[in-house]
Design a protein around this motif. Structure first.
Motif, PDB file in Angstrom:
ATOM      1  N   MET A 177      12.969 -36.516  20.832  1.00  0.00           N
ATOM      2  CA  MET A 177      12.758 -35.155  21.336  1.00  0.00           C
ATOM      3  C   MET A 177      11.550 -35.102  22.284  1.00  0.00           C
ATOM      4  O   MET A 177      11.577 -34.417  23.309  1.00  0.00           O
ATOM      5  CB  MET A 177      12.545 -34.187  20.172  1.00  0.00           C
ATOM      6  N   GLU A 178      10.522 -35.865  21.940  1.00  0.00           N
ATOM      7  CA  GLU A 178       9.312 -35.868  22.774  1.00  0.00           C
ATOM      8  C   GLU A 178       9.579 -36.492  24.145  1.00  0.00           C
ATOM      9  O   GLU A 178       9.265 -35.896  25.181  1.00  0.00           O
ATOM     10  CB  GLU A 178       8.194 -36.635  22.062  1.00  0.00           C
ATOM     11  N   VAL A 179      10.163 -37.690  24.161  1.00  0.00           N
ATOM     12  CA  VAL A 179      10.317 -38.386  25.452  1.00  0.00           C
ATOM     13  C   VAL A 179      11.435 -37.771  26.293  1.00  0.00           C
ATOM     14  O   VAL A 179      11.387 -37.819  27.529  1.00  0.00           O
ATOM     15  CB  VAL A 179      10.569 -39.904  25.251  1.00  0.00           C
ATOM     16  N   LEU A 180      12.429 -37.189  25.633  1.00  0.00           N
ATOM     17  CA  LEU A 180      13.536 -36.603  26.387  1.00  0.00           C
ATOM     18  C   LEU A 180      13.177 -35.265  27.033  1.00  0.00           C
ATOM     19  O   LEU A 180      13.934 -34.746  27.849  1.00  0.00           O
ATOM     20  CB  LEU A 180      14.762 -36.427  25.482  1.00  0.00           C
ATOM     21  N   GLN A 181      12.026 -34.717  26.653  1.00  0.00           N
ATOM     22  CA  GLN A 181      11.580 -33.464  27.268  1.00  0.00           C
ATOM     23  C   GLN A 181      10.379 -33.659  28.199  1.00  0.00           C
ATOM     24  O   GLN A 181       9.738 -32.697  28.601  1.00  0.00           O
ATOM     25  CB  GLN A 181      11.259 -32.449  26.171  1.00  0.00           C
ATOM     26  N   LEU A 182      10.120 -34.933  28.551  1.00  0.00           N
ATOM     27  CA  LEU A 182       9.089 -35.212  29.544  1.00  0.00           C
ATOM     28  C   LEU A 182       9.556 -34.740  30.921  1.00  0.00           C
ATOM     29  O   LEU A 182      10.764 -34.639  31.181  1.00  0.00           O
ATOM     30  CB  LEU A 182       8.800 -36.717  29.584  1.00  0.00           C
ATOM     31  N   GLY A 183       8.613 -34.500  31.802  1.00  0.00           N
ATOM     32  CA  GLY A 183       8.970 -34.063  33.157  1.00  0.00           C
ATOM     33  C   GLY A 183       9.859 -35.073  33.851  1.00  0.00           C
ATOM     34  O   GLY A 183      10.814 -34.711  34.551  1.00  0.00           O
ATOM     35  N   GLU A 184       9.543 -36.358  33.654  1.00  0.00           N
ATOM     36  CA  GLU A 184      10.372 -37.425  34.200  1.00  0.00           C
ATOM     37  C   GLU A 184      11.096 -38.097  33.035  1.00  0.00           C
ATOM     38  O   GLU A 184      10.594 -39.042  32.434  1.00  0.00           O
ATOM     39  CB  GLU A 184       9.523 -38.428  34.979  1.00  0.00           C
ATOM     40  N   ARG A 185      12.253 -37.587  32.718  1.00  0.00           N
ATOM     41  CA  ARG A 185      12.980 -38.029  31.527  1.00  0.00           C
ATOM     42  C   ARG A 185      13.476 -39.458  31.674  1.00  0.00           C
ATOM     43  O   ARG A 185      14.007 -39.826  32.732  1.00  0.00           O
ATOM     44  CB  ARG A 185      14.175 -37.101  31.287  1.00  0.00           C
ATOM     45  N   PRO A 186      13.350 -40.282  30.633  1.00  0.00           N
ATOM     46  CA  PRO A 186      13.900 -41.638  30.703  1.00  0.00           C
ATOM     47  C   PRO A 186      15.423 -41.619  30.759  1.00  0.00           C
ATOM     48  O   PRO A 186      16.059 -40.663  30.292  1.00  0.00           O
ATOM     49  CB  PRO A 186      13.407 -42.299  29.412  1.00  0.00           C
ATOM     50  N   THR A 187      15.999 -42.663  31.326  1.00  0.00           N
ATOM     51  CA  THR A 187      17.457 -42.780  31.391  1.00  0.00           C
ATOM     52  C   THR A 187      17.999 -43.673  30.280  1.00  0.00           C
ATOM     53  O   THR A 187      19.204 -43.798  30.118  1.00  0.00           O
ATOM     54  CB  THR A 187      17.898 -43.354  32.743  1.00  0.00           C
ATOM     55  N   ALA A 188      17.082 -44.300  29.530  1.00  0.00           N
ATOM     56  CA  ALA A 188      17.510 -45.186  28.439  1.00  0.00           C
ATOM     57  C   ALA A 188      16.468 -45.176  27.333  1.00  0.00           C
ATOM     58  O   ALA A 188      15.263 -45.077  27.589  1.00  0.00           O
ATOM     59  CB  ALA A 188      17.728 -46.599  28.951  1.00  0.00           C
ATOM     60  N   LEU A 189      16.953 -45.279  26.093  1.00  0.00           N
ATOM     61  CA  LEU A 189      16.093 -45.387  24.919  1.00  0.00           C
ATOM     62  C   LEU A 189      16.397 -46.700  24.216  1.00  0.00           C
ATOM     63  O   LEU A 189      17.566 -47.032  23.973  1.00  0.00           O
ATOM     64  CB  LEU A 189      16.334 -44.241  23.938  1.00  0.00           C
ATOM     65  N   LEU A 190      15.344 -47.420  23.858  1.00  0.00           N
ATOM     66  CA  LEU A 190      15.475 -48.668  23.111  1.00  0.00           C
ATOM     67  C   LEU A 190      14.796 -48.468  21.767  1.00  0.00           C
ATOM     68  O   LEU A 190      13.579 -48.238  21.701  1.00  0.00           O
ATOM     69  CB  LEU A 190      14.828 -49.798  23.908  1.00  0.00           C
ATOM     70  N   CYS A 191      15.597 -48.521  20.675  1.00  0.00           N
ATOM     71  CA  CYS A 191      15.086 -48.195  19.335  1.00  0.00           C
ATOM     72  C   CYS A 191      14.919 -49.449  18.481  1.00  0.00           C
ATOM     73  O   CYS A 191      15.709 -50.381  18.574  1.00  0.00           O
ATOM     74  CB  CYS A 191      16.047 -47.241  18.622  1.00  0.00           C
ATOM     75  N   SER A 192      13.910 -49.426  17.620  1.00  0.00           N
ATOM     76  CA  SER A 192      13.628 -50.592  16.787  1.00  0.00           C
ATOM     77  C   SER A 192      14.593 -50.742  15.621  1.00  0.00           C
ATOM     78  O   SER A 192      14.607 -51.788  14.969  1.00  0.00           O
ATOM     79  CB  SER A 192      12.194 -50.542  16.256  1.00  0.00           C
ATOM     80  N   SER A 193      15.375 -49.727  15.317  1.00  0.00           N
ATOM     81  CA  SER A 193      16.370 -49.846  14.249  1.00  0.00           C
ATOM     82  C   SER A 193      17.507 -48.862  14.497  1.00  0.00           C
ATOM     83  O   SER A 193      17.332 -47.860  15.209  1.00  0.00           O
ATOM     84  CB  SER A 193      15.744 -49.574  12.874  1.00  0.00           C
ATOM     85  N   VAL A 194      18.647 -49.146  13.901  1.00  0.00           N
ATOM     86  CA  VAL A 194      19.792 -48.250  14.011  1.00  0.00           C
ATOM     87  C   VAL A 194      19.476 -46.911  13.338  1.00  0.00           C
ATOM     88  O   VAL A 194      19.931 -45.855  13.778  1.00  0.00           O
ATOM     89  CB  VAL A 194      21.050 -48.898  13.394  1.00  0.00           C
ATOM     90  N   ILE A 195      18.682 -46.957  12.279  1.00  0.00           N
ATOM     91  CA  ILE A 195      18.306 -45.714  11.605  1.00  0.00           C
ATOM     92  C   ILE A 195      17.527 -44.805  12.549  1.00  0.00           C
ATOM     93  O   ILE A 195      17.742 -43.584  12.599  1.00  0.00           O
ATOM     94  CB  ILE A 195      17.499 -46.031  10.331  1.00  0.00           C
ATOM     95  N   MET A 196      16.618 -45.380  13.333  1.00  0.00           N
ATOM     96  CA  MET A 196      15.905 -44.581  14.346  1.00  0.00           C
ATOM     97  C   MET A 196      16.880 -44.066  15.399  1.00  0.00           C
ATOM     98  O   MET A 196      16.769 -42.922  15.870  1.00  0.00           O
ATOM     99  CB  MET A 196      14.815 -45.412  15.009  1.00  0.00           C
ATOM    100  N   ALA A 197      17.840 -44.912  15.768  1.00  0.00           N
ATOM    101  CA  ALA A 197      18.819 -44.506  16.784  1.00  0.00           C
ATOM    102  C   ALA A 197      19.654 -43.321  16.304  1.00  0.00           C
ATOM    103  O   ALA A 197      20.031 -42.457  17.101  1.00  0.00           O
ATOM    104  CB  ALA A 197      19.714 -45.688  17.140  1.00  0.00           C
ATOM    105  N   LYS A 198      19.932 -43.249  14.998  1.00  0.00           N
ATOM    106  CA  LYS A 198      20.672 -42.101  14.468  1.00  0.00           C
ATOM    107  C   LYS A 198      19.902 -40.805  14.733  1.00  0.00           C
ATOM    108  O   LYS A 198      20.489 -39.790  15.113  1.00  0.00           O
ATOM    109  CB  LYS A 198      20.897 -42.268  12.961  1.00  0.00           C
ATOM    110  N   GLY A 199      18.577 -40.857  14.547  1.00  0.00           N
ATOM    111  CA  GLY A 199      17.754 -39.688  14.846  1.00  0.00           C
ATOM    112  C   GLY A 199      17.764 -39.364  16.329  1.00  0.00           C
ATOM    113  O   GLY A 199      17.811 -38.191  16.725  1.00  0.00           O
ATOM    114  N   ALA A 200      17.745 -40.433  17.164  1.00  0.00           N
ATOM    115  CA  ALA A 200      17.768 -40.221  18.620  1.00  0.00           C
ATOM    116  C   ALA A 200      19.094 -39.591  19.047  1.00  0.00           C
ATOM    117  O   ALA A 200      19.122 -38.722  19.932  1.00  0.00           O
ATOM    118  CB  ALA A 200      17.552 -41.551  19.336  1.00  0.00           C
TER     119      ALA A 200
END
Length: 341
Positions: free
Chosen positions: A230-253
């Protein structure tokens, strides 16, 4: 059937049968196999107390952790423990899990004083290496699940955590992504530091300066995955990709993307490292999640096997395993949206 009867049946001395059952290499492999087969056929199981007196071993592997860090709520630890326990049981070993109100030092000293365990498993290693130095000082055999800078001095099993983030970042760059954020593990853990360096180096190799605003670190939970995304996706310059350290984190993403009306696999690409935790099946996510994969349960099984080899005198250098993660491409990754190219 007792040891004396089994030895008589085989025409061997009780000492030879006992040493064969305990895997001593001064007994030939053929004899060890013959004794094991006979013991299995006759349902013989050695007396635990007698075996401890004969070998000086407890047939117990120890794990310790402080009570303020409840590992039983961590699905990653539970999956690792399941593999370790499963294989240890097959090898006629038990697992002792001991906690301490302060830190693990008290537990390790107690292990050493009472001789309750033959070997200790360390996990969640950090840069301080204090626990490793303590176990070496106490002369307690141990194997590390992970690595530190002095890993040439002890036995370990680990995955190439540098590659866990370097290789996917490189792949994303080849697809056209440049704004790549990472949702990483706890910042003082060695695995998380290695993953950060992998991401950082992959960007630098392409002449792209890593953006510190795209870095989030903490416990690998679904809640953190959601809040970090939620934090990085609402930055002024939004990232186009997220790299997560676990699938559990990815579920939240994924949930954060849904709440922000961002479509995974087209508006944004998401990858994660997959420890094959049952609570987070990457193939059942929508869309299926691209991962680097290295099952934690397999690591637990392998450490149990390594422990037996260690206790039988195998050289430390032969008990240093570095596994390479497998990159599995699925529909959660695509080229960045045209507006971001």
């Amino acid at each position: 059937m007792n040891l004396k009867t089994l030895a008589s049946h085989l025409g061997l001395s009780q000492t030879t049968v006992s040493r064969a059952l305990n895997g001593y290499t001064d007994v030939s492999l053929a004899t060890r196999n013959r004794v094991a087969e006979a013991a299995k056929n006759f349902g013989y199981r050695p007396n635990v107390n007698a075996r401890r007196l004969a070998t000086g071993r407890s047939s117990v592997i120890g794990i310790a952790f402080p009570t303020d860090m409840n590992m039983f709520l961590d699905p990653h630890f539970i999956e690792f423990l399941a593999g370790l326990s499963e294989k240890a049981s097959q090898l006629d070993y038990d697992i002792m899990i001991s906690s301490s109100q302060n830190d693990e030092v008290d537990v390790y000293r107690r292990f050493a004083e009472k001789g309750t365990v033959d070997l200790v498993i360390l996990s969640n290693v950090d840069l301080s290496e204090e626990r490793i130095r303590l176990l070496q000082d106490l002369n307690i055999p141990f194997i590390v699940h992970g690595r530190t800078a002095t890993c040439d001095t002890y036995s370990y099993i680990d995955i190439n955590n540098y590659s866990v983030f370097h290789d996917p970042t490189k792949m994303l760059l080849e697809l056209g992504h440049e704004k790549i954020a990472i949702l990483n593990g706890h910042p003082d853990r060695v695995y998380a530091i290695e993953r950060f360096h992998g991401w950082q180096d992959a960007l630098n190799e392409r002449g792209i300066t890593p953006n510190p605003d795209y870095v989030r670190s903490g416990v690998m939970s679904e809640e953190n995955g959601y809040s970090f995304a939620m934090e990085v996706l609402q930055l002024g310059e939004r990232p186009t990709a997220l790299l997560c350290s676990s699938v559990i984190m990815a579920k939240g993403a994924y949930k954060a993307c849904s709440d922000l009306d961002i479509k995974v696999g087209s508006d944004i690409s998401i990858l994660a490292h997959d420890d094959s935790v049952p609570l987070a099946n990457a193939t059942e996510m929508d869309p299926p999640l691209t991962v680097t994969r290295s099952p934690l349960r397999d690591a637990g099984r392998e450490i149990a096997i390594m422990a037996m080899k260690y206790l039988k005198g195998t050289d430390i250098k032969e008990l240093q395993c570095l596994w390479q993660p497998e990159l599995i491409f699925r529909k959660s990754v695509a080229a960045p949206p045209r507006d971001d190219i």
